[in-house]
Design an enzyme around this catalytic site. Structure first.
Site, short mmCIF file in Angstrom:
data_model
loop_
_atom_site.label_atom_id
_atom_site.label_comp_id
_atom_site.label_asym_id
_atom_site.label_seq_id
_atom_site.Cartn_x
_atom_site.Cartn_y
_atom_site.Cartn_z
N HIS A 121 13.78 11.64 -41.57
CA HIS A 121 12.70 11.67 -40.25
C HIS A 121 13.70 11.20 -39.09
CE1 HIS A 121 11.98 7.35 -40.97
NE2 HIS A 121 11.92 7.14 -39.55
N ASP A 151 13.02 10.66 -48.07
CA ASP A 151 13.23 10.42 -46.80
C ASP A 151 14.73 10.03 -46.39
OD1 ASP A 151 12.58 10.28 -44.00
OD2 ASP A 151 11.87 8.04 -44.18
N SER A 226 14.86 2.52 -38.51
CA SER A 226 14.84 3.47 -39.62
C SER A 226 16.32 3.98 -39.62
CB SER A 226 13.93 4.50 -39.18
OG SER A 226 12.62 4.35 -39.24
#
Length: 472
Positions: A121, A151, A226
């Site tokens: 993402h 992911d 992230s």
């Protein structure tokens, strides 16, 4: 002379006692040293060691803004066509606008060739990706491959001036609850921030995808972290920081490094990820089901259906079997089996063990490629398949639940023997999401179900709690 002998003997015993005391003191010192190892006074050396290989990632993508601000505002599928036509004609000369949108994330270098692991993402739909190192060097990066289901993404930079620092991938299976960890990343754009905590839990399923198996940590993780690494005390990456619970404190999740290693190696070698497909739908064995199936304990994955012509069918797996092991791994619940099958080799025979009528039966199965077998999977198309009925959320129930307006549908009826009842759904439950799609009305609910294979993932609101339920 006779009076001196006892004195010498006493001195000998005294020295022996002193020696014992010295040994005990030495043991205490060793224990204190061990305690210092277990509870480090500083993480500065470890942080200094790992930071050079952690990178900040900024990606730029293009978002289209419709020129007609009232497009679909007054309804869908032809609702109130007069208003839509009127405003559509009024704004038809205004073209859509392309707007550049920037996002920030983190990553880490895994080899000197410039390969970097991050979250999917972070770089999804990016037109441009820039990577910045701790020594302020900046590079343009390209996507080698992505895997939305886990992911994870692999990107690459090229450096001809100076060798790139790297971080080794550790064994995430060795991590225990209570082990110290460091999270390194770019939270809120604050470059190379280090936070400290412990492993709070392993094997967490949070409903983000079919292969959930997260490490949970209380090391503070924020937007921008992230894709950054979760580090053990040996300076190895044992997780990729990925998700947080909104509004929660000290609850962060990381993808295990062993999964990241498998995915990144496949992407690097083949440009994509190949996963095994068994061809069954499974559900968790509850204590009630365990009792009815004459199982010693509620463990394993109960096979609720078998796809005709699938590897499971060819191997002799039946509906009602309980899978307890696959590919050398124990299957403790329904969430374990899809992950284990996905990581098993395609086209090669592997071992699988089921319990049938109280007896353990060893079987052999040859998995197919999941990407070529999607069309063979059963699809849920209606509420009847799930064994439940829903209706719009009335204003009074919405007010009592504390939910925002226009969010969720309420369950009015559940079939006694249907999959929803088995999964624990009750009348009065409010369904907020289906397969990670937000539900605002019954139309959204039907659309989210249509065309999706089992199992179906739902976010349910009950009382003051929200929780995920897998049906099928």
């Amino acid at each position: 002379m006779n009076h001196e002998r006892p004195t010498r003997i006493l001195h000998g015993r005294t020295w022996a006692l002193v020696l014992v005391i010295l040994v005990l003191v030495s043991g205490c010192k060793n224990a204190q040293q061990a305690s210092v190892v277990a509870f480090p006074r500083s993480f500065s050396e470890l942080a200094q060691k790992v930071q050079p290989a952690v990178v900040n990632i900024s990606s730029t993508s293009t978002v289209r803004i419709p020129g007609d601000p009232f497009r679909n505002f007054f309804g869908q599928d032809g609702d109130t066509p007069g208003l839509n036509d009127f405003f559509g004609n009024f704004f038809h000369d205004i073209p859509d606008r392309a707007v550049k949108q920037q996002s920030l994330g983190s990553g880490f270098i895994i080899d000197r060739g410039g390969y970097i692991i991050t979250n999917n993402h972070v770089v999804d739909k990016a037109d441009e990706i820039r990577v910045k190192l701790s020594d302020s060097r900046e590079f343009s990066a390209k996507v080698v491959g992505r895997d939305p289901k886990t992911d994870l993404a692999l990107i690459k930079i090229s450096s001809t001036f100076k060798a790139l620092p790297v971080l080794p991938l550790g064994d995430s299976d060795k991590m225990r609850v209570g082990d110290w960890v460091l999270a390194v990343g770019n939270p809120f754009g604050l470059e190379h921030t280090v936070t400290q905590g412990i492993i709070s839990a392993t094997g967490r399923v949070i409903g983000s995808g079919p292969y959930d198996n997260f490490l949970q940590t209380d090391a503070p993780i924020n937007p921008g972290n992230s894709g950054g690494p979760l580090i053990n005390m040996q300076g190895e990456v044992i997780g990729i920081n990925t998700a947080i619970i909104q509004g929660g404190q000290g609850i962060g999740f990381a993808i295990p490094s062993n999964l990241a290693k498998t995915v990144s190696e496949q992407i690097r070698e083949k440009g994509k990820v190949t996963r095994g497909w068994l061809g069954v739908t499974v559900q968790t064995v509850t204590p009630e089901l365990a009792q009815s199936l004459a199982l010693k304990e509620p463990k394993g994955a109960l096979v609720s259906s078998v796809v005709a012509g699938s590897p499971a069918s060819a191997a002799g797996i039946h509906t009602g079997d309980v899978v307890i092991s696959c590919y050398g791994h124990a299957v403790t619940n329904a969430n374990d089996l899809p992950r284990i099958v996905a990581e098993a080799p395609v086209g090669k025979e592997i071992a699988i063990t089921v319990i049938r009528n109280g007896n353990e039966i060893p079987l052999r199965v040859t998995l197919k490629d999941a990407s070529t077998s999607v069309a063979s999977r059963p699809a849920l198309a209606s509420e009847e398949d799930l064994g439940l009925t829903v209706k719009p959320l009335d204003p009074l129930r919405q007010q009592r639940s504390g939910l925002p307006k226009g969010r969720g549908v309420v369950v009015t009826d559940v079939d006694e023997d249907g999959p929803s009842r088995i999964a624990g759904i009750r009348p009065g439950d409010i369904i907020l999401e289906v397969n990670r799609k937000i539900i605002r009305n019954t139309h959204d609910f039907k659309q989210a179900l249509s065309g999706h294979g089992t199992p179906v993932l739902m976010l349910v609101h009950r009382g003051d709690a929200e929780f995920f339920v897998t049906i099928g």
